[in-house]
Design an enzyme around this catalytic site. Structure first.
Site: not given
Ligand code: GTP
Ligand code: SPV
Ligand code: MN
Length: 580
Positions: A63, A191, A200, A220, A242, A244, A269, A360
């Site tokens: 984004r 993307y 979003k 979110h 995002s 996190c 999400d 992704r």
């Molecule tokens: P968006 O799709 O962008 O909204 O992201 P999200 O909030 O769904 O994050 P996601 O669960 O995909 O995690 C993002 C990154 O954080 C990945 O590389 C994970 O491996 C890492 N991660 C997730 N949970 C944990 C955790 O509990 N501990 C640690 N150390 N890393 C984590």
């Molecule tokens: C985020 O960035 O919080 C996502 C990925 O979930 S995107 O769809 O690219 O916004």
């Molecule tokens: Mn997201």
């Protein structure tokens, strides 16, 4: 809908217009179109049936927040945290880029429903796009085609979204939202959140605006169900910025499964929530699939999704092995010989990561082993707890509970997190990201805080509000908490707090678990680490509160006075704890 589509075609001048019905036959022909481009490939048919790899333009991998605009007649209505363009100027400037942008291409019309087909909370959108990759993704992420046109009938109650790849030049890339018209225009990116307009753009930016007008919430947030030993399931929703940890928390395999604690996934999400007749806030997941971060995803961290993404999945910007299988850092094992990077180069250690950090997978939600039987419940599920969180190497303890709704809104409004690869720009910079909505709130964030405060007064049984931080680091720079499936230990404490059972210590920032209150059986963690994870350090908080003040002053008199009261109360509590 047809009138709007005709107007969009008159502007963008495609060679052909194709209305999508959502059928499998149509899907196959759209995938064939996608495969005609040199950036898309079929993956190993035996081990990854019906899976595809797509490489987006290297200047278009995340984004782009600086190119994302809220276009309202008055600048103040977009607020100090959004980029603003006046609607007439935006129509002229972006319209001139869209003029003829689909020449030589096909315009696909994708009617879609955000939310379960029969849910009263769901809403209809229509995206027109010149990218077959976007259509193929939308088909996974939303309910598209006939179901949507059937729901719409002859009504004009839909959110139109005009998307064109344009020439993919970042200098001619704009993602513009017209909340008062409920309209989205996006050009120059193919993307993720820039291009899959249901996600979003509609489900957060436009929907947050509608939600405030209509008295509901678009957040979110992931949605999960925590099953406890008696078989009862408590639903929670969590807002993390995002990349996190939302997807990973929602899909976790609980470390306490043998003790009867299991996590069910409803969404990873976005949550749309309305007050139900039972007085609880009810949440649906408006999406039908998961657009998840690949790097860091493996058997150890997220086995559930690993069992889902071996079929009917689109991978974007991951590496590929000589066996034509997708590969990324953290999938398990060393990089295989003959690995090819997301930029289509032969990998060696000088190339850095083989997969882009924001690469992704797009997978249908129903394929997830942990998908909740309630995930498409028309009335949504009642939410008992909200969880805020982010990446804070220092400061925020593993978990704490707010004193009440108003204090919880303050906790959400003052959230901060280190930036990630999900958006272009520097990574690892701490910034304020209220409710994880900084890039996604479709109106003035001060009004958004006010909306939260008002919702709290209207919900007879409001969720209790918590804050977590899986990312606190020790002096050695390593994470203190193992995270992933072990996070269930924190969810269990939250469940027990909601039930009025678990022990907690009152601190100036809220209730923190007492040493014995977290179930740590079977977890090897040093007592020093646990101390550090739960510590509330007044000096660090003082520094942070200075930054909160700077953030709050941006909103001027529009900031709800309740948040200033909470700010003052927090300072008083710290002063008292020091003198004690
Ligand atoms: P968006 O799709 O962008 O909204 O992201 P999200 O909030 O769904 O994050 P996601 O669960 O995909 O995690 C993002 C990154 O954080 C990945 O590389 C994970 O491996 C890492 N991660 C997730 N949970 C944990 C955790 O509990 N501990 C640690 N150390 N890393 C984590
Ligand atoms: C985020 O960035 O919080 C996502 C990925 O979930 S995107 O769809 O690219 O916004
Ligand atoms: Mn997201």
């Amino acid at each position: 809908m047809e009138t709007w589509v005709d107007d969009a075609a008159r502007l963008t001048k495609p060679d052909r217009v194709v209305y999508c019905d959502g059928s499998e036959a149509e899907n196959q022909s759209i995938l064939q179109e996608m495969l005609k481009q040199p950036d898309s490939f079929r993956l190993n048919e035996k081990t990854y049936p019906n899976c595809y790899l797509h490489r987006s333009n290297p200047s278009d991998v995340a984004r782009t927040e600086h190119l994302t605009f809220i276009s309202t007649p008055k600048k103040e209505d977009a607020g100090p945290t959004n980029n603003w363009m006046d609607p007439e100027g935006a129509k002229f400037k972006v319209g001139s880029i869209l003029d003829g942008s689909m020449r030589g291409r096909t315009m696909y019309v994708v009617p879609y429903i955000m939310g379960p087909v029969k849910s009263p909370i769901s809403k209809v959108g229509v995206e027109v796009t010149d990218s077959p990759y976007v259509v193929a993704n939308m088909r996974i992420m939303a309910r598209i085609g006939k179901v949507a046109t059937d729901r719409l009938g002859s009504s004009s109650d839909f959110v139109p979204g005009l998307h064109s790849l344009g020439d993919l030049d970042p200098l001619r890339r704009y993602i513009v939202h017209f909340p008062e018209e409920r309209l989205i225009w996006s050009v120059g990116s193919g993307y993720g959140g820039n291009a899959l307009l249901g996600k979003k753009c509609f489900a957060l930016r436009i929907a947050s605006y509608m939600a405030r007008q209509q008295g509901w919430m678009a957040e979110h947030m992931l949605i999960l169900g925590l099953e406890s030993p008696g078989g009862k399931v408590m639903y929670m929703a969590a807002a993390f910025p995002s990349a996190c940890g939302k997807t990973n928390l929602a899909m976790m395999v609980s470390a306490l499964e043998s003790q009867g604690y299991k996590v069910w996934t409803l969404g990873d999400d976005i949550a749309w929530m309305q007050i139900g007749s039972d007085g609880y806030l009810h949440a649906i997941n408006p999406e039908a699939g998961f657009f998840g971060v690949a790097p860091g995803t493996g058997r150890k961290t997220n086995p559930n999704v690993m069992d889902a993404i071996n079929r009917n999945t689109i991978f974007t910007n991951v590496g590929v092995t000589p066996e034509n299988e997708p590969w990324w850092e953290g999938i398990g094992g060393d990089p295989p010989a003959g690995l090819v990077t997301w930029r289509s180069e032969k990998w060696d250690s000088s190339k850095g990561a083989a997969a882009h950090p924001n690469s992704r997978y797009t997978v249908p939600a129903g394929q997830l082993p942990s998908i909740s039987p309630q995930w498409e419940a028309a009335g949504g599920v009642p939410i008992s707890a909200f969880i805020f969180g982010g990446r804070r190497a220092r400061l925020a303890p593993l978990v704490y509970e707010s004193f009440n709704w108003q204090h919880g809104v303050f906790v959400g409004a003052t959230m901060a997190s280190e930036t990630t690869a999900a958006a272009t720009g520097d990574v690892g910079i701490t910034r304020r990201d209220p409710m994880a909505m900084l890039p996604f709130c479709g109106y003035n964030m001060a009004d958004y805080f006010q909306h939260w405060l008002e919702m709290g007064k209207r919900i007879p049984h409001p969720p209790k509000i918590f804050h977590v931080n899986w990312f606190r680091k020790g002096a050695d720079g390593k994470f203190l908490w193992p995270g992933y499936g072990e996070n269930v230990r924190v969810l269990k404490w939250i469940l027990e707090r909601v039930e009025g059972k678990a022990a907690a210590e009152e601190t100036p920032i809220g209730y923190v678990p007492t040493k014995g209150a977290l179930m740590l059986d079977g977890l090897r963690i040093l007592p020093e680490s646990l101390n550090e994870l739960l510590r509330v350090n007044g000096d660090d908080w003082e520094v942070d509160l200075g930054d909160v003040w700077d953030f709050f002053t941006k909103f001027g008199p529009r900031l709800p006075p309740e948040l200033l009261q909470e700010y003052a109360a927090l300072i008083r509590r710290f002063a008292k704890s020091v003198s004690a």
